[in-house]
Scaffold this active site. Structure first.
Site, mmCIF file in Angstrom:
data_model
loop_
_atom_site.group_PDB
_atom_site.id
_atom_site.type_symbol
_atom_site.label_atom_id
_atom_site.label_comp_id
_atom_site.label_asym_id
_atom_site.label_seq_id
_atom_site.Cartn_x
_atom_site.Cartn_y
_atom_site.Cartn_z
ATOM 1 N N CYS A 236 0.870 -1.174 0.000
ATOM 2 C CA CYS A 236 0.000 0.000 0.000
ATOM 3 C C CYS A 236 0.910 1.227 0.000
ATOM 4 C CB CYS A 236 -0.865 -0.030 1.257
ATOM 5 S SG CYS A 236 -1.800 1.483 1.554
ATOM 6 N N CYS B 15 -0.760 3.849 -6.289
ATOM 7 C CA CYS B 15 -1.668 3.224 -5.317
ATOM 8 C C CYS B 15 -1.816 1.804 -5.829
ATOM 9 C CB CYS B 15 -3.018 3.934 -5.304
ATOM 10 S SG CYS B 15 -4.296 2.994 -4.412
HETATM 11 N N1 DGL Z 1 -4.039 0.551 -1.895
HETATM 12 C C1 DGL Z 1 -3.713 1.660 -1.122
HETATM 13 C C2 DGL Z 1 -2.505 2.432 -1.636
HETATM 14 O O1 DGL Z 1 -1.678 1.877 -2.305
HETATM 15 C C3 DGL Z 1 -4.693 2.602 -0.543
HETATM 16 C C4 DGL Z 1 -6.123 2.621 -0.800
HETATM 17 C C5 DGL Z 1 -6.838 3.393 0.291
HETATM 18 O O2 DGL Z 1 -7.002 4.620 0.185
HETATM 19 O O3 DGL Z 1 -7.197 2.713 1.259
HETATM 20 O O4 DGL Z 1 -2.343 3.585 -1.358
#
Ligand code: DGL
Length: 270
Positions: free
Chosen positions: A80, A194
């Protein structure tokens, strides 16, 4: 008994708010197909992109502490960008196993662009991080870096993996958010900062309406994980991975086919 005697290796733990980390897990499985997997999703905290730095710096290490205690992984991957750009150091100081983070692929994008105009799509929290400013200064100082927050793509990716139609208008709006900025007409490379966003690569490519490179950090992370675990003995066969979540996913059944593709068939709650 030692690992060499049992032939068993502790699992690799992947952490995200939802399905985004599957984009990182997919690349890792190409290199380590038989690694036992724990995939943890903090659905109770989704979306991280709308949370404050202080909140995430407290939440992420606390949760990972509980997960490590329960599953005893050999390595944690924070799959993430939002959590990594804010809480990576906090997590590393809280855990005594290797922690791999996910950071925006600014360096490879800078090497790839021909026009010198790069787009960065991320969550609201990620695009404002000093970490991103530092990467931009170190690796893209002579490039134009256009940033755009696209939180709605997180939900579009979740919908797609549940088997629903992702919101095509939101995907088009995300691309316009980059391309309509001054200089955006020359954009030729987009960083998917993301982990949810690579799951929408085809839809984003259509929305771009011209050839654009989409780049993310998943392959580099997979190589790093393979390097850090190079001395491990993996099981001979792919074991069934575990999907563990915080909070309630109401429609857990709709996620099953997507997770089955990654060898994950067991669902648990933290
Ligand atoms: N998948 C996450 C990232 O890479 C975040 C998504 C969220 O906002 O929860 O930032």
């Amino acid at each position: 008994m030692t690992e060499a005697q049992t032939g068993e290796s502790p699992p690799l733990l992947f952490f995200d708010t939802g399905v985004g980390g599957l984009s990182v897990l997919g690349e890792t499985m190409k290199l380590l197909p038989n690694a036992p997997i724990i995939y943890a999703a903090d659905y109770a905290g989704l979306p991280y992109g709308m949370k404050s730095e202080a909140e995430l710096a407290a939440r992420v290490p606390a949760l990972l502490g509980r997960l490590v205690e329960r599953y005893r992984p050999q390595l944690v991957t924070i799959a993430c960008n939002t959590a990594s750009t804010i809480a990576l150091d906090h997590v590393r100081s809280a855990l005594d196993i290797p922690v791999v983070g996910t950071v925006p692929a600014i360096k490879p994008a800078s090497e790839l662009t021909s026009s010198g105009v790069i787009g960065l799509l991320g969550t609201k929290a990620t695009i404002r991080q000093p970490y991103v400013d530092r990467l931009a200064a170190d690796f893209a100082a002579d490039k134009k870096l256009l940033r755009h927050a696209a939180p709605e793509l997180v939900y579009a990716a979740e919908a797609k993996l549940r088997g629903d139609q992702p919101d095509i208008r939101a995907i088009a709006a995300a691309m316009s958010g980059l391309m309509d900025q001054p200089g955006g007409e020359e954009l030729d490379t987009v960083i998917l900062a993301c982990t949810h966003f690579p799951l929408l690569r085809e839809e984003l490519a259509i929305a771009a309406r011209k050839p654009v490179h989409f780049i993310d950090g998943a392959q580099g992370i997979a190589r790093r994980i393979a390097y850090l675990t190079r001395d491990r003995i993996w099981p001979k066969h792919n074991e069934h991975g575990i999907f563990v979540t915080t909070g309630d996913i109401i429609d857990v059944a709709s996620y099953r086919p997507a997770f089955a593709k990654y060898g994950i068939s067991r669902f648990e709650k933290l």
